[in-house]
Scaffold this motif. Structure first.
Motif, short mmCIF file in Angstrom:
data_model
loop_
_atom_site.label_atom_id
_atom_site.label_comp_id
_atom_site.label_asym_id
_atom_site.label_seq_id
_atom_site.Cartn_x
_atom_site.Cartn_y
_atom_site.Cartn_z
N SER A 102 0.77 -1.16 -0.04
CA SER A 102 -0.02 -0.14 -0.04
C SER A 102 0.95 1.28 -0.05
CB SER A 102 -0.95 0.13 1.28
OG SER A 102 -0.20 0.23 2.43
N PHE A 103 0.32 2.44 -0.16
CA PHE A 103 1.04 3.69 -0.25
C PHE A 103 1.87 3.96 1.04
CE2 PHE A 103 1.24 8.31 0.59
CZ PHE A 103 2.14 8.50 -0.25
N TYR A 104 1.20 3.86 2.11
CA TYR A 104 1.49 4.12 3.55
C TYR A 104 2.61 2.92 3.72
CZ TYR A 104 -1.45 8.12 4.29
OH TYR A 104 -1.90 9.40 4.30
N GLY A 105 2.35 1.74 3.41
CA GLY A 105 3.34 0.70 3.74
C GLY A 105 4.68 1.01 2.91
N ILE A 106 4.83 1.31 1.71
CA ILE A 106 5.60 1.83 1.02
C ILE A 106 6.68 3.03 1.56
CG2 ILE A 106 6.79 2.40 -1.36
CD1 ILE A 106 4.60 0.93 -2.53
N LEU A 133 7.75 12.28 4.29
CA LEU A 133 6.50 11.66 3.46
C LEU A 133 5.46 11.14 4.66
CD1 LEU A 133 7.68 9.79 0.38
CD2 LEU A 133 6.33 12.01 0.46
N ARG A 134 6.17 10.74 5.83
CA ARG A 134 5.48 10.13 6.95
C ARG A 134 4.56 11.02 7.54
NH1 ARG A 134 7.62 4.83 9.52
NH2 ARG A 134 5.93 5.49 10.76
N ALA A 263 -9.92 1.62 11.04
CA ALA A 263 -8.86 0.97 10.08
C ALA A 263 -9.33 -0.35 9.73
CB ALA A 263 -7.62 0.93 10.82
N CYS A 264 -8.91 -0.69 8.59
CA CYS A 264 -9.25 -2.25 7.87
C CYS A 264 -8.70 -3.28 8.89
CB CYS A 264 -9.21 -2.25 6.32
SG CYS A 264 -9.24 -3.97 5.95
N PRO A 265 -9.12 -4.28 9.35
CA PRO A 265 -8.18 -5.07 10.23
C PRO A 265 -7.13 -5.84 8.99
CG PRO A 265 -10.30 -5.65 9.99
CD PRO A 265 -10.42 -4.39 9.57
N GLY A 266 -7.63 -5.99 7.72
CA GLY A 266 -6.86 -6.72 6.69
C GLY A 266 -5.61 -6.14 6.35
N CYS A 267 -5.79 -4.63 6.05
CA CYS A 267 -4.65 -3.99 5.55
C CYS A 267 -4.21 -2.62 6.13
CB CYS A 267 -4.96 -3.70 4.07
SG CYS A 267 -6.20 -2.83 3.64
N GLY A 268 -5.13 -2.18 6.82
CA GLY A 268 -5.05 -1.09 7.82
C GLY A 268 -5.34 0.07 7.31
N VAL A 269 -5.93 0.19 5.99
CA VAL A 269 -6.38 1.47 5.48
C VAL A 269 -7.63 1.97 6.00
CG1 VAL A 269 -7.95 0.21 3.78
CG2 VAL A 269 -6.56 2.30 2.90
N HIS A 270 -7.68 3.47 5.99
CA HIS A 270 -8.77 4.02 6.44
C HIS A 270 -9.59 4.74 5.30
CE1 HIS A 270 -5.66 4.01 9.68
NE2 HIS A 270 -6.66 4.19 10.55
N GLY A 271 -10.79 5.41 5.90
CA GLY A 271 -11.44 5.95 4.87
C GLY A 271 -12.70 5.38 4.25
N HIS A 272 -13.47 4.42 5.37
CA HIS A 272 -14.56 3.95 4.50
C HIS A 272 -16.07 4.50 4.87
CE1 HIS A 272 -11.07 0.60 5.68
NE2 HIS A 272 -11.86 0.30 4.51
N LEU A 273 -16.85 4.16 3.99
CA LEU A 273 -18.13 4.82 4.37
C LEU A 273 -18.86 4.24 5.78
CD1 LEU A 273 -19.64 4.71 0.67
CD2 LEU A 273 -18.47 6.56 1.98
#
Length: 288
Positions: A102-106, A133-134, A263-273
């Motif tokens: 993911s973007f933040y992972g990189i 960038l962090r 946060a998604c428990p699978g990949c940690g991404v935020h921003g869900h409806l």
């Protein structure tokens, strides 16, 4: 009633219960609404700022000669913190591969690598400024004070307008190439001219169209000055186009529904409806 031991029933088997310790770490690292999560995010931003400041100060000879060892300790201390955080994030998510790529992972990985690369290559430590960038994670911290809409509107507006901006960019590049070639034809025969090649003339056209006007090149003929004036006026007329493109997409994105900070428990991404049941990136079922 207990399900029979049959392969078809494996998909209905409950997931193993996470340990309370691991769940607690998840809330601290990935969730921004809890007091511990808020403290972790703010502390991380301070560590990022200190690490970047240390690299900047190390580039100043008078400071580096006096405090080199202290700056080196700060640099490696921050590197260890970032490395541990990166490894913890990989361990906590259910789908590590999705987080890693993911973007933040990189970005998290790139913030750790420079210090280790400096052990192998001279000057590699200067790439630690990538850690700036962090600071993009500040958008996540801003969610805690109600600014998530503004942050997401800007980022998504820019992302939504990238195709139009790309087309506009290449259109302006073609215009600059044509104008540069024309100014070369007009000015190249003048004795002592600065327009010695088409690439140099294209550079002059770009500087004129963008109304930057460094002054290192100047047209000497009357026709060349007329063409230059036309390019400058065209630049004033065109410069508002990308602003309008991005602004319209930002307005469109501003009308999107509100999003959660979970946060998604699978990949940690935020921003869900708010009514989302599955992650928009990896498809993991959202809890809560």
């Amino acid at each position: 009633m207990q399900l029979p031991d049959h392969p078809e029933n494996e998909e209905f088997a409950p997931e193993p219960t996470e340990s309370p310790y691991k769940q607690r770490l998840w809330e601290i690292i990935f969730e921004a609404e809890t007091p511990s999560g808020k403290f972790f995010d703010i502390a991380l931003l301070w560590v990022i700022g200190i690490s970047v400041l240390a690299v900047m100060l190390e580039s100043v000879d008078s400071v580096s000669s006096k405090y080199h060892n202290a700056l080196l300790i700060v640099e490696w201390g921050c590197t260890i913190v970032f490395t541990l955080e990166y490894l913890l994030r990989i361990w906590l998510v259910k789908r590590p591969k999705n987080y890693i790529f993911s973007f933040y992972g990189i970005v998290d990985l790139l913030s750790c690598l420079p210090s280790y690369l400096a052990l192998l290559f001279t000057g590699g430590s200067h790439f630690i400024v990538i850690r700036l960038l962090r600071l993009l994670r500040m958008f996540r911290v801003l969610k805690m004070v109600g600014h998530v809409r503004g942050a997401n509107t800007i980022l998504r507006g820019l992302a939504a307008s990238r195709a139009k901006i790309t087309v506009f960019f290449f259109a302006m590049l073609i215009f600059a190439m044509l104008a540069g070639t024309l100014i070369y034809i007009v000015e190249s025969h003048v004795e002592g001219t600065d327009f010695t090649s088409i690439p140099v003339s294209i550079y002059y056209a770009i500087v004129s169209i963008t109304t930057v006007g460094y002054g290192d090149l100047a047209a000497q003929t009357t026709l060349g000055r007329v063409i230059t004036a036309f390019m400058v006026l065209a630049g004033y007329a065109i410069i508002a186009v990308p602003t309008g493109i991005v602004a319209s997409d930002m307005v469109r994105e501003a009308l999107r529904p509100d999003e959660t900070t979970d946060a998604c428990p699978g990949c940690g991404v935020h921003g869900h409806l708010n009514d989302a049941n599955y992650c928009r990136k990896c498809g993991e079922h959202l809890t809560g």
